[in-house]
Scaffold this motif. Structure first.
Motif, PDB file in Angstrom:
ATOM      1  N   SER A   5      10.022   0.245   7.099  1.00  0.00           N
ATOM      2  CA  SER A   5      11.430   0.516   6.781  1.00  0.00           C
ATOM      3  C   SER A   5      11.881   1.834   7.409  1.00  0.00           C
ATOM      4  CB  SER A   5      11.663   0.501   5.267  1.00  0.00           C
ATOM      5  OG  SER A   5      10.769   1.350   4.593  1.00  0.00           O
ATOM      6  N   ARG A   6      10.962   2.776   7.579  1.00  0.00           N
ATOM      7  CA  ARG A   6      11.305   4.019   8.293  1.00  0.00           C
ATOM      8  C   ARG A   6      11.623   3.736   9.765  1.00  0.00           C
ATOM      9  NH1 ARG A   6       9.812   9.158   6.282  1.00  0.00           N
ATOM     10  NH2 ARG A   6       8.661   8.815   4.391  1.00  0.00           N
ATOM     11  N   ASP A  22      10.207   0.770  -0.096  1.00  0.00           N
ATOM     12  CA  ASP A  22      11.078   0.576   1.068  1.00  0.00           C
ATOM     13  C   ASP A  22      12.547   0.690   0.663  1.00  0.00           C
ATOM     14  OD1 ASP A  22       9.062   0.030   3.110  1.00  0.00           O
ATOM     15  OD2 ASP A  22       8.651  -1.777   1.946  1.00  0.00           O
ATOM     16  N   HIS A  42       6.918  -5.829   0.124  1.00  0.00           N
ATOM     17  CA  HIS A  42       5.866  -5.703   1.141  1.00  0.00           C
ATOM     18  C   HIS A  42       4.628  -6.481   0.721  1.00  0.00           C
ATOM     19  CE1 HIS A  42       3.403  -2.799  -1.264  1.00  0.00           C
ATOM     20  NE2 HIS A  42       4.574  -2.550  -1.818  1.00  0.00           N
ATOM     21  N   PHE A  94       8.552  -5.969   4.554  1.00  0.00           N
ATOM     22  CA  PHE A  94       8.329  -4.768   5.360  1.00  0.00           C
ATOM     23  C   PHE A  94       6.829  -4.555   5.591  1.00  0.00           C
ATOM     24  CE2 PHE A  94      12.348  -4.051   3.157  1.00  0.00           C
ATOM     25  CZ  PHE A  94      13.167  -3.723   4.222  1.00  0.00           C
ATOM     26  N   GLU A 146       3.942  -0.725   4.010  1.00  0.00           N
ATOM     27  CA  GLU A 146       4.720   0.082   3.061  1.00  0.00           C
ATOM     28  C   GLU A 146       3.878   1.206   2.494  1.00  0.00           C
ATOM     29  OE1 GLU A 146       6.247   1.342  -0.897  1.00  0.00           O
ATOM     30  OE2 GLU A 146       4.347   0.410  -0.412  1.00  0.00           O
ATOM     31  N   CYS A 200       5.931   3.861   3.894  1.00  0.00           N
ATOM     32  CA  CYS A 200       7.093   3.017   4.237  1.00  0.00           C
ATOM     33  C   CYS A 200       7.310   2.974   5.755  1.00  0.00           C
ATOM     34  CB  CYS A 200       8.353   3.519   3.539  1.00  0.00           C
ATOM     35  SG  CYS A 200       8.211   3.557   1.751  1.00  0.00           S
TER      36      CYS A 200
END
Ligand code: GLV
Ligand code: MN
Ligand code: MN
Length: 399
Positions: free
Chosen positions: A129-130, A347, A72, A114, A117, A126
């Protein structure tokens, strides 16, 4: 490459760097990444959750069974230079090493970045990525607000994304067979093992909660001490209770790093106080029990002051154990590197629930992170990039 980023988000007040997710600084760094990737002939795309993907395709091949690596580019407020960017720069450097070696991969390689993060802006760790993996309700995510009241939906619109398209992206995930994240180590594990590079075994379960204390806003001069209902006094009791609760549970860590009195004036008794608790433990049930005891202590501190305390959950990430087969394969490719657990979130933790995932850590000689004192020596960063290249080479040559 890291030197090229030094001007972005440098924070003169806090020191270090402040690069909030979906903000101007992160966008500048995403643009930097896209340029670096394009300069290497990679095909860059941004998915509907704001995740960047840069592809080294197999000629004539499809984007499936891919190896992915990345990290990230956002930061905590006043963070260090390496948390996130080291993994992204190392991914680009690994591509350079693999090209110099003349590698022709039998599988595609994706470099991934990502967004948000750290969850420094919208509160959820995160976040990117979530969203990608569907571990956050998209409608709930769209309504998250930053400290100045901007919603994630508004921030996304500002950056050209539509919040109606947030959420699990099965097609994006289906392309990827495994994920390896390189990260600066955030503790002393590699110092103690006298090693420049290590592999990750697990991520400590972690979560974030908000405690709101409400009392009676009033005048600092005219309100007698015995007439007050001061939520900041209640919050002060809760800060001490958070530490006491964590000290009472072996292996637990709990922190109050952010506290905000409203309205926040020197001569004003606050009417409300928000404070945020970060709590971590390897056993997720123990974390839940720890939070219950913190909540009970907060309610008692509030009651003693004639105030109220309400607890809400911002995000919970269970303990993650990385894929054993992948980690030992990479250990073999690296000629045996120490394997260590981390107390920091990544992530890679969200990805691990979907696909075989592993992490590489690079020694941090200060052992300090989320601070301008975080550091990695150039030789260790180079050793990390080479180790990542070795790890990727091992995976890219598999059928
Ligand atoms: C992120 O680095 C975290 O552990 O909170
Ligand atoms: Mn971090
Ligand atoms: Mn990080």
């Amino acid at each position: 490459m890291l030197a090229a980023l030094e001007g972005v988000g440098a924070d003169p007040r806090r020191g270090g760097f402040t690069r909030p997710g979906f903000g101007r600084e992160e966008a500048t760094l995403h643009e930097w990444f896209a340029q670096e990737a394009r300069a290497r002939g990679l095909d860059v795309e941004r998915d509907r959750n704001g995740v960047l993907w840069a592809w080294w395709d197999v000629p004539g091949g499809s984007r499936s069974n891919a190896v992915a690596t990345g990290s990230h580019l956002d930061s905590v407020p006043g963070g260090g230079q390496y948390d996130g960017p080291l993994g992204v720069a190392s991914a680009l450097a690994a591509v350079d090493h693999l090209r110099l070696r003349g590698l022709s991969p039998s599988r595609p390689l994706a470099l991934v970045v990502f967004p948000e993060e750290e969850g420094s802006r919208f509160g959820v760790a995160c976040l990117g990525s979530r969203l990608l993996t569907g571990r956050l309700d998209p409608a709930e995510a769209a309504g998250l607000r930053d400290a100045s009241g901007v919603t994630l939906a508004e921030a996304l619109a500002e950056s050209g994304l539509d919040a109606r398209h947030l959420g699990r992206d099965q097609a994006a995930l289906d392309r990827v067979a495994c994920f390896v994240e390189l990260h600066v180590e955030q503790g002393r594990g590699l110092i103690d093992r006298d090693a420049a590079v290590g592999l990750g075994s697990s991520i400590l379960g972690h979560g974030r909660w908000k405690l709101r204390f409400t009392g009676q806003g009033n005048h600092a001069g005219t309100t007698l001490m015995e007439d007050r209902r001061d939520p900041l006094v209640a919050a002060a009791g809760a800060v001490l209770a958070v530490r006491a609760a964590a000290l009472a549970v072996p292996e637990a860590r709990a922190t109050v790093g952010r506290l905000q009195p409203l309205p926040g004036g020197t001569n004003v008794i606050a009417s409300a106080v928000d404070l945020w608790v970060d709590a971590r433990h390897p056993d997720d049930d123990v974390t839940a029990a720890l939070l219950e005891s913190i909540h009970a202590a907060a309610r008692a501190a509030a009651e003693a002051e004639g105030c109220e305390a309400v607890l809400s959950t911002e995000s919970v990430s269970p303990t993650v154990h990385f894929n054993h087969a992948l980690t030992s394969r990479l250990g073999g490719a690296l000629g045996g590197a120490p394997v260590l657990a981390t107390g920091a979130g990544h992530d890679a933790g969200a990805l691990a629930a979907e696909i075989p995932t592993a992490m590489l850590f690079v020694r941090n000689p200060t052992g300090i992170s989320h601070s301008p004192d975080e550091y990695a020596a150039d030789e260790d960063a180079e050793a990390g990039a080479l180790a990542l290249a070795d790890a990727l080479q091992e995976l890219l040559l598999l059928p």
